[in-house]
Motif scaffolding. Structure first.
Motif: not given
Length: 435
Positions: A1-27
């Motif tokens: 599983m570790e290699s799966e998420i690292k592979d997604k990060i490495a090949n730029r297919t990872v989808k990232i969710g930001i929870l909280g869109l304020g002074y930290v989340g938006i930047p």
């Protein structure tokens, strides 16, 4: 599983969710979008979601063009937390205030976890960025993971990385500020380092989430203690007839062993007034009383009262009373050239003046209308500054030194000017009082 998420990060297919869109989340979302990764933003504020999806920035120092760029890169904001399951990584950036007893309030964190818990899945990485006490990630977040039938370090990854945003500071950007990361396990740390390394220039791994949580507290307690020292020195210097800003400026010429911190009407923002109390609260669990940290907090919290006392003395010298006096507060955001009102000392000064019977107005182009706040209420809008307007007040109190103020005009026309920021240092004038 570790290699799966690292592979997604490495090949730029990872989808990232930001929870909280304020002074930290938006930047953070903006930076992730900038490097070409897919970002989905979550918030409970329908108006904020509408603004962001319309390409508009809800924060003054973040231009609309940046939001438009995020949109063009595929960014989307939503209040549908079931979509958390779409994300390979989830980063929590919600507030962690204090309650009325000055104790940690993790309700925004736990509410967020309640929303996403049903949608957590195998292979995801969850990182907390909100400031908190050492042990939060292990003791509060990890149980949500295990209750979902997942095991941190085996089929799920859990990390902590303290936010380090400085709103309005043009010298540092999300990309260039080093990112501290701690994981629940070695595998969690590796996943966290891989994630943040995809969009941050320098990642600093530490041994645990508890260490990473303590890093954030130390950073801001360091500032709180030194600002407290500067504020206490200001009171002493004023009693001795000295200008503390002149003294600090001269001391700052020493090329070693001294870092300048400047006094003011108090401390504001979400971090410095809050973070020390997270540690003092947790330290009591270990039978420790953090007297030094708490003393600095007391000094800083007492500065609004000092400002009011200086104003009272200056008015008395003119044969006037604070009760019934017309007072104009200059700058109500907590720091220069931003619209951030969190824990602003200006608001505490305004409340004390109101309690003493003064008639309060304010001027701050960054905050055209006094916002709705959890604990502070004023039905006011910003006053436009003209020579006639300034001259119409019994006193003008400079609380936040925004760059768009015409300081020369203000000094020339104010009946009484109380300077809490050292803007008029070295300028001798009968109508200017330091505070």
């Amino acid at each position: 599983m570790e290699s799966e998420i690292k592979d997604k990060i490495a090949n730029r297919t990872v989808k990232i969710g930001i929870l909280g869109l304020g002074y930290v989340g938006i930047p953070l979302a903006q930076r992730i979008s900038e490097v070409g990764l897919t970002v989905l933003g979550f918030d409970v504020d329908a108006e904020r979601i509408r603004q962001l999806n319309g390409g508009k920035s809800p924060i003054k120092h973040i231009p609309h063009t940046q939001i438009e760029g995020m949109k063009a890169a595929g960014f989307e904001a939503t209040d549908d937390f079931s979509r958390a399951t779409e994300c390979d990584a989830l980063i929590i950036c919600v507030p962690t205030p204090l309650n009325k007893y000055r104790e940690p309030d993790l309700s925004f964190v736990t509410a967020t976890m309640d929303e996403i818990a049903p949608y957590l899945r195998t292979g995801q990485l969850l990182a907390l960025e909100s400031t908190t006490w050492p042990g939060t990630t292990e003791e509060v977040l990890a149980p949500y993971i295990t209750e979902a039938g997942l095991t941190p370090g085996k089929d799920f990854y859990l990390a902590y990385s303290p936010e380090r945003e400085d709103p309005g500071n043009p010298n540092f950007h999300t990309r260039t500020i080093p990112k501290v990361v701690g994981g629940i396990t070695a595998a969690c740390l590796e996943a966290g380092v891989a994630l943040y390394g995809a969009f941050i220039d320098k990642v600093v791994p530490v041994s645990s989430t508890r260490a990473a949580e303590m890093v954030k507290l130390l950073e801001n307690i360091h500032r709180s203690v030194n600002i407290g020292l500067a504020n206490e020195m200001k009171i002493v210097a004023e009693r001795m007839g000295l200008d503390i800003f002149e003294v600090v400026d001269a001391a700052a010429t020493k090329p070693f062993g001294f870092t300048p911190f400047y006094p003011g009407p108090g401390i504001g923002g979400h971090c410095i007034p809050i973070d020390p109390f997270y540690l003092t609260w947790k330290a009591r669990e270990y039978g420790l009383h953090t007297r030094f940290i708490e003393l600095a907090g007391e000094i800083n919290a007492g500065m609004p009262d000092y400002v009011v006392s200086r104003l009272v003395s200056a008015l008395n010298a003119q044969g006037k009373s604070l009760s019934g006096a017309r007072v104009l507060a200059l700058g109500i955001a907590y720091k220069r050239d931003v619209d951030d009102m969190r824990e602003s000392p200006s608001v505490f000064v305004m409340e004390r003046l109101r309690d003493w019977g003064a008639q309060i107005d304010y001027s701050d182009s960054n905050v055209p209308v006094f916002p709705k706040m959890r604990e502070h209420q004023f039905d006011l809008s910003s006053v436009a500054l003209t020579p006639e307007v300034v001259a119409g007040y019994d006193a003008v109190v400079l609380l936040t030194d925004h760059t768009d103020f015409d300081y020369d005009m203000i000094r020339k026309n104010a009946q009484l000017l109380v300077d809490t920021r050292g803007k008029y240092r070295g300028q001798v004038s009968e109508n200017v009082t330091r505070a």
